[in-house]
Design a protein around this motif. Structure first.
Motif, PDB file in Angstrom:
ATOM      1  N   VAL A  56       0.796  -1.274  -0.109  1.00 45.03           N
ATOM      2  CA  VAL A  56       0.027  -0.052   0.158  1.00 45.03           C
ATOM      3  C   VAL A  56       0.980   1.270  -0.007  1.00 45.03           C
ATOM      4  O   VAL A  56       1.715   1.351   1.013  1.00 45.03           O
ATOM      5  CB  VAL A  56      -0.794   0.065   1.430  1.00 45.03           C
ATOM      6  N   ILE A  57       0.759   2.154  -1.055  1.00 46.58           N
ATOM      7  CA  ILE A  57       1.719   3.409  -1.097  1.00 46.58           C
ATOM      8  C   ILE A  57       0.548   4.452  -1.005  1.00 46.58           C
ATOM      9  O   ILE A  57      -0.204   4.776  -1.810  1.00 46.58           O
ATOM     10  CB  ILE A  57       2.236   3.114  -2.417  1.00 46.58           C
ATOM     11  N   HIS A  58       0.808   5.356  -0.075  1.00 43.57           N
ATOM     12  CA  HIS A  58       0.014   6.635  -0.024  1.00 43.57           C
ATOM     13  C   HIS A  58       0.337   7.215  -1.502  1.00 43.57           C
ATOM     14  O   HIS A  58       1.548   7.383  -1.841  1.00 43.57           O
ATOM     15  CB  HIS A  58       0.474   7.464   0.962  1.00 43.57           C
ATOM     16  N   THR A  59      -0.678   7.598  -2.169  1.00 48.81           N
ATOM     17  CA  THR A  59      -0.329   8.267  -3.418  1.00 48.81           C
ATOM     18  C   THR A  59      -0.915   9.738  -3.648  1.00 48.81           C
ATOM     19  O   THR A  59      -2.188   9.670  -3.326  1.00 48.81           O
ATOM     20  CB  THR A  59      -0.731   7.474  -4.641  1.00 48.81           C
ATOM     21  N   GLY A  60      -0.335  10.649  -4.111  1.00 45.01           N
ATOM     22  CA  GLY A  60      -0.949  12.115  -4.397  1.00 45.01           C
ATOM     23  C   GLY A  60      -0.932  13.097  -3.064  1.00 45.01           C
ATOM     24  O   GLY A  60      -1.570  12.712  -2.192  1.00 45.01           O
ATOM     25  N   ASP A  61      -0.789  14.373  -3.238  1.00 48.15           N
ATOM     26  CA  ASP A  61      -0.917  15.308  -2.154  1.00 48.15           C
ATOM     27  C   ASP A  61      -0.423  16.659  -3.054  1.00 48.15           C
ATOM     28  O   ASP A  61       0.718  16.787  -3.678  1.00 48.15           O
ATOM     29  CB  ASP A  61       0.023  15.105  -1.182  1.00 48.15           C
ATOM     30  N   TYR A  62      -1.406  17.481  -3.008  1.00 45.64           N
ATOM     31  CA  TYR A  62      -1.173  18.690  -4.006  1.00 45.64           C
ATOM     32  C   TYR A  62       0.056  19.859  -3.401  1.00 45.64           C
ATOM     33  O   TYR A  62       0.481  20.502  -4.178  1.00 45.64           O
ATOM     34  CB  TYR A  62      -2.603  19.543  -4.097  1.00 45.64           C
ATOM     35  N   ARG A  63       0.361  19.324  -2.101  1.00 46.00           N
ATOM     36  CA  ARG A  63       1.589  20.000  -1.601  1.00 46.00           C
ATOM     37  C   ARG A  63       2.858  19.513  -1.682  1.00 46.00           C
ATOM     38  O   ARG A  63       3.931  20.184  -1.609  1.00 46.00           O
ATOM     39  CB  ARG A  63       1.127  20.000   0.045  1.00 46.00           C
ATOM     40  N   TYR A  64       3.064  18.404  -2.198  1.00 49.43           N
ATOM     41  CA  TYR A  64       4.212  17.537  -2.340  1.00 49.43           C
ATOM     42  C   TYR A  64       4.353  16.800  -3.649  1.00 49.43           C
ATOM     43  O   TYR A  64       3.481  16.598  -4.271  1.00 49.43           O
ATOM     44  CB  TYR A  64       4.589  16.672  -1.248  1.00 49.43           C
ATOM     45  N   ASP A  65       5.420  16.667  -3.982  1.00 47.09           N
ATOM     46  CA  ASP A  65       5.844  15.753  -5.406  1.00 47.09           C
ATOM     47  C   ASP A  65       6.282  14.517  -4.977  1.00 47.09           C
ATOM     48  O   ASP A  65       6.561  13.440  -5.930  1.00 47.09           O
ATOM     49  CB  ASP A  65       6.949  16.572  -6.213  1.00 47.09           C
ATOM     50  N   PHE A  66       6.425  14.089  -3.695  1.00 50.09           N
ATOM     51  CA  PHE A  66       7.060  12.840  -3.337  1.00 50.09           C
ATOM     52  C   PHE A  66       6.219  11.774  -3.858  1.00 50.09           C
ATOM     53  O   PHE A  66       6.875  10.800  -4.157  1.00 50.09           O
ATOM     54  CB  PHE A  66       7.260  12.642  -1.627  1.00 50.09           C
TER      55      PHE A  66
END
Length: 239
Positions: A139-149
């Motif tokens: 399971v990988i957290h994906t997406g966040d408008y604040r970060y590019d990680f």
């Protein structure tokens, strides 16, 4: 009927309140509950939810082993729990810990590039994917408008590099950038889950995304303790 909550964060009771608050502060959003096992079980009592995939995120290498020990111990106490291991990009001997975690009965891995401050396709993580490909889902957290990680384009590269890696791209493949994620992941070989998405998307857009990805690729996930598992389940079931 078996109903699996595929996205559940839990913590030892002595740190559960502090850990949940830290997550809430990161997302600037109030938490539903503290993140302890008793709080989670109380929250789902009497509901249709029968099973829980549980994990926690290692924000530093020194936490990896203690988290894995905790998750494995809770799974032994609760037959309806499925535990996923923690890992960190700077853990010194990931191969050995992966083998140890499998021996403990853990069934997958959880990573959160944004809180771990590492690009999802960093070479250190690419090595991890190579080790677990064909052995453990992740399971990988994906997406966040604040970060590019955790940008979905990084996941696309991972999926093409490791075609047999089983991935849950959490939060419909792109928390807070749901439509953008669809552009990258609609036709890729991965699953997505509904965690931390329904409240923001609303029923119409949620249904559209489920149909776009294909219902067989979409898993129910609550993101406890961020949200109430029962409320999240009821919202999805009503669609």
């Amino acid at each position: 009927m078996t109903v699996v909550d595929a996205h559940v964060h839990v913590y030892p009771e002595k740190i559960a309140l502090r850990a949940a608050k830290s997550v809430g502060d990161f997302y600037q959003y109030p938490m539903f509950k503290e993140g302890s096992i008793p709080a989670m079980l109380a929250a789902v009592e009497g509901s249709p939810i029968t099973h829980h995939i549980i994990y926690s995120v290692a924000t530093k290498p020194s936490n990896v082993e203690s988290i894995n020990d905790f998750i494995a111990a809770e799974c032994k106490k609760h037959p309806n729990f499925v535990g996923f291991m923690a890992m960190h990009q700077d853990y010194p001997n990931p191969e050995a810990e992966i083998e140890r975690a499998i021996g403990l009965g853990l069934r997958g891995m959880k990573l959160h590039p944004d809180t771990q401050k590492v690009n999802m396709d960093d070479p250190r993580l690419m090595h991890l994917y190579e080790v677990i490909e064909g052995r453990l889902p992740i399971v990988i957290h994906t997406g966040d408008y604040r970060y590019d990680f955790s940008h979905p384009r990084r996941l696309k590269r991972i999926l093409h590099t490791f075609p047999n890696l089983v991935v849950d791209a959490a939060h419909f493949g792109g928390w807070s950038v749901f439509d953008y994620a669809l552009e990258y992941l609609e036709d890729e070989n991965c699953y997505v889950d509904t965690s931390s998405a329904l409240e923001f998307l609303g029923p119409r857009r949620t249904v559209e995304l489920v149909r776009a990805y294909g219902v067989e690729r979409v898993m129910f996930g609550s993101d406890f303790p961020m949200w109430s598992p029962v409320t999240e389940y009821n919202m999805l079931a009503a669609m």
